[in-house]
Motif scaffolding. Structure first.
Motif, PDB file in Angstrom:
ATOM      1  N   GLN A 266       0.833  -1.209   0.000  1.00  0.00           N
ATOM      2  CA  GLN A 266       0.000   0.000   0.000  1.00  0.00           C
ATOM      3  C   GLN A 266       0.867   1.257   0.000  1.00  0.00           C
ATOM      4  O   GLN A 266       0.586   2.215  -0.736  1.00  0.00           O
ATOM      5  N   ARG A 267       1.913   1.250   0.827  1.00  0.00           N
ATOM      6  CA  ARG A 267       2.783   2.426   0.908  1.00  0.00           C
ATOM      7  C   ARG A 267       3.492   2.673  -0.427  1.00  0.00           C
ATOM      8  O   ARG A 267       3.610   3.822  -0.859  1.00  0.00           O
ATOM      9  N   MET A 268       3.935   1.613  -1.088  1.00  0.00           N
ATOM     10  CA  MET A 268       4.583   1.803  -2.397  1.00  0.00           C
ATOM     11  C   MET A 268       3.582   2.312  -3.428  1.00  0.00           C
ATOM     12  O   MET A 268       3.934   3.086  -4.331  1.00  0.00           O
ATOM     13  N   GLY A 269       2.300   1.902  -3.277  1.00  0.00           N
ATOM     14  CA  GLY A 269       1.270   2.448  -4.156  1.00  0.00           C
ATOM     15  C   GLY A 269       1.118   3.949  -3.975  1.00  0.00           C
ATOM     16  O   GLY A 269       0.953   4.701  -4.944  1.00  0.00           O
ATOM     17  N   LEU A 270       1.178   4.408  -2.745  1.00  0.00           N
ATOM     18  CA  LEU A 270       1.137   5.849  -2.478  1.00  0.00           C
ATOM     19  C   LEU A 270       2.351   6.552  -3.072  1.00  0.00           C
ATOM     20  O   LEU A 270       2.240   7.673  -3.600  1.00  0.00           O
ATOM     21  N   GLU A 271       3.497   5.906  -3.006  1.00  0.00           N
ATOM     22  CA  GLU A 271       4.696   6.492  -3.601  1.00  0.00           C
ATOM     23  C   GLU A 271       4.568   6.561  -5.122  1.00  0.00           C
ATOM     24  O   GLU A 271       5.023   7.528  -5.755  1.00  0.00           O
ATOM     25  N   TRP A 272       3.936   5.548  -5.714  1.00  0.00           N
ATOM     26  CA  TRP A 272       3.690   5.583  -7.162  1.00  0.00           C
ATOM     27  C   TRP A 272       2.819   6.791  -7.508  1.00  0.00           C
ATOM     28  O   TRP A 272       3.065   7.479  -8.503  1.00  0.00           O
ATOM     29  N   VAL A 273       1.804   7.039  -6.694  1.00  0.00           N
ATOM     30  CA  VAL A 273       0.950   8.210  -6.919  1.00  0.00           C
ATOM     31  C   VAL A 273       1.773   9.486  -6.860  1.00  0.00           C
ATOM     32  O   VAL A 273       1.641  10.372  -7.721  1.00  0.00           O
ATOM     33  N   ALA A 274       2.649   9.593  -5.872  1.00  0.00           N
ATOM     34  CA  ALA A 274       3.491  10.788  -5.758  1.00  0.00           C
ATOM     35  C   ALA A 274       4.339  10.994  -7.006  1.00  0.00           C
ATOM     36  O   ALA A 274       4.555  12.131  -7.450  1.00  0.00           O
ATOM     37  N   ASP A 275       4.814   9.910  -7.587  1.00  0.00           N
ATOM     38  CA  ASP A 275       5.700   9.996  -8.750  1.00  0.00           C
ATOM     39  C   ASP A 275       4.961  10.183 -10.068  1.00  0.00           C
ATOM     40  O   ASP A 275       5.533  10.738 -11.022  1.00  0.00           O
TER      41      ASP A 275
END
Length: 588
Positions: free
Chosen positions: A231-240
């Motif tokens: 989930q956290r990496m998904g949020l990071e994908w959104v940021a990028d």
């Protein structure tokens, strides 16, 4: 309990907006017009309808297979080229949810199958499993290569539009769910209707043994809570990447239901509350529907170790390097072993085999302890519940007719560090009268076995309802300036039949699937969209009723069948007080 105000949807003037909404046929139109977005990993090919552009199943991590099974996700290392995101995103492997053998007390299975026990209502179990799967959004296919993001936006939005982002974490008891069951089209159309457009993003994450395997072997390797890290990496994908879709990475709200709501709170306390990435906050607000703090023991607690040992035994991996053995299994054989432990629709019910547990690094302590220490991401929050959260999970406990029987059940499966007296004191805060149990306000309905309504009330409060009030009070004690709102849904109340009442997961149909002509769908969506845009559910499109912050008098916004009201958050107060004062002893 005092009703302070009641306003109907009709008199609030929201119905004229319904007439202006896009027709269902237009929204459902399966247009073939392609639409593309270019991000750093490739060109993403989506599909466009008259109202919404959809991009399904975009990979954000390398496939967590082979040696990566159980491990933290690895950021996508390959170029996607031109990636077709017009299909259906595959779900991650799931389970356990429901099996006949789990409907009985573990020591009594043989007797039950030979008629020694009164058999539980298996038909109700099938219904409960279907409700869980519906609310979890099961996909038609599954694959271990499942770490993907799905994005939906209003048709015609382009890069740089700067729209706020609603980041969805599905529920399913940490053993089921996928992004494919959650179409954000109706939500997005409502945002456009209100001149408050936004981007909807849903993240696939590993569940069950794949994402939440416990045990000292997992702890020592540093592979705990892989599903939360997905989930956290998904949020990071959104940021990028979300700017390319027209979103603003600085205006992300995380929203989850059930285990997705519990996950949302876990994201608040992950890394002791550090929710930054590349120097910026990953999200600025949170919505938790039926889930918040879940007090838990560490990853290598006896319960966790028992689960790991059961899986390795079922897999034939009771060897020196059991992790290597488990990783060496093909997914079919591993699934059989992983799902050999009790599921969520079972006698053990919410005493889950797989769920987030402290690992000392990602989740450094139980969420309740972290919250009390102020180690959470301080953002505005909405938290709420369905009136009858526990009925879905109180089908197979059979005879709970006395306090002692309930205490023995909870002590055996739930509270491994609490004393018998502590559990007894807690259970005694609940009335044994049938009319006082859940589904509430329905007298004798649902009491298929003695004590069923009482155990339904207890389970619903422990995991969903009163723990919400505990969460809000902890947050308010630590950060009284923080904006929080709370709601209560009772729109399925039926005094004549009861059935499951306004059961856990009732809000999924209301918020995702129904048209705006169905009350309180439009009202609920409006409050959430206002909050997404303005960090205040009252600010934006005019709403049915002003929703006061929880700290300003502890009031709930009560969604009823035909109207909305304010309600004091003081029901079952003795049970709440015990939970609040003894939360450290009520760890799962």
């Amino acid at each position: 309990m005092m009703k302070l105000a009641v306003v109907s949807a009709v008199t609030a003037g929201l119905w004229p907006l319904v007439a202006a909404a896009p027709s269902p046929s237009a929204a459902a139109k399966d247009a073939t017009t392609p639409v593309t977005v270019t991000i750093s990993s490739g060109t993403i090919l989506g599909k466009a309808s008259d109202t919404v552009d959809t991009f399904n199943g975009i990979p954000f991590a390398d496939p967590p297979i082979g040696d990566l099974r159980f491990r933290p996700p690895v950021r996508l290392s390959r170029d996607l080229g031109t990636f077709d995101a017009t299909g259906v995103a595959a779900a991650c492997p799931a389970g356990p949810t429901f099996s006949f053998k789990d409907l009985f007390p573990p020591s009594d299975v043989a007797g039950a199958l030979t008629g020694g026990l009164h058999p539980p209502n298996a038909a109700e179990g099938a219904v409960a499993a279907a409700i869980l799967e519906s609310s979890a959004g099961e996909a038609s296919t599954s694959s271990e290569d499942c770490l993907t993001i799905s994005v939906q936006r209003p048709h015609g939005v382009e890069a740089g539009a700067g729209l706020p982002v609603l980041f969805w974490i599905f529920g399913g008891g940490f053993v089921a769910g996928s992004t494919s069951g959650f179409d954000g089209t109706k939500l997005i159309e409502t945002g456009v209707l209100h001149s408050q457009p936004f981007i909807f993003v849903a993240v696939n994450y590993r569940v069950g043994a794949w994402g939440f395997m416990p045990g000292k072997e997992i702890l020592e390797e540093g592979s705990g809570n892989a599903g939360l890290l997905d989930q956290r990496m998904g949020l990071e994908w959104v940021a990028d990447n979300i700017e390319a879709f027209g979103g603003d990475p600085g205006k992300v709200t995380v929203w989850g239901e059930s285990s997705g709501a519990i996950s949302t709170f876990e994201q608040l306390v992950l890394y002791d509350g550090d929710a930054t990435y590349k120097g910026n906050d990953l999200f600025r607000a949170a919505i938790m529907d039926s889930g918040s703090i879940t007090p838990v023991d560490p990853l290598d607690t006896q319960k966790g170790q028992d689960v790991y040992d059961a899986v390795k035994k079922a897999a034939g991996c009771d060897v020196d390097d059991s992790l290597a053995c488990l990783r060496g299994l093909d997914n079919g054989n591993f699934t059989v072993a992983a799902n050999s432990v009790p599921g969520i629709i079972s006698y053990q019910s919410l005493a889950l085999s797989y769920l987030p547990r402290p690992d000392g690094t990602v989740l450094t302590d139980s969420p309740d302890a972290l919250a009390k220490a102020g180690k959470f991401h301080h953002v505005p929050m909405i938290l709420g519940n369905q009136e009858d959260e526990g009925t879905l999970f109180a089908i197979f406990q059979q005879d709970m007719s006395t306090t002692d029987k309930i205490v023995n059940y909870l002590s055996r499966f739930y509270f491994h560090t609490a004393t018998k007296q502590q559990v007894t004191d807690f259970v005694n805060t609940y009335s044994p009268e049938i009319a006082d149990g859940s589904p509430y306000r329905t007298f004798g309905s649902f009491d298929f076995f003695k004590g069923r309504k009482r155990i339904a009330s207890i389970l619903g409060d422990l995991v969903f309802d009163l723990i919400r009030r505990v969460t809000l009070q902890i947050v308010d004690n630590v950060s009284p300036e923080l904006s929080t709102w709370a709601y209560f849904s009772s729109y399925n109340y039926d005094p004549k039949y009861g059935v499951l009442g306004t059961a856990h997961g009732s809000d999924i149909n209301v918020l995702f699937k129904k048209d705006n002509a169905n009350y309180p769908t439009l009202s609920g969506r409006t409050y959430y969209i206002n909050f997404l845009h303005n960090l205040d559910p009252n600010n934006g499109t005019r709403t049915d009723l002003f929703w006061p912050q929880w700290s300003e008098g502890h009031q709930l916004l009560n969604f009823e069948a035909k109207s909305i009201s304010l309600k004091d958050d003081d029901y079952r107060n003795s049970s709440y007080s015990y939970m609040f004062n003894h939360v450290e002893s009520l760890h799962f």
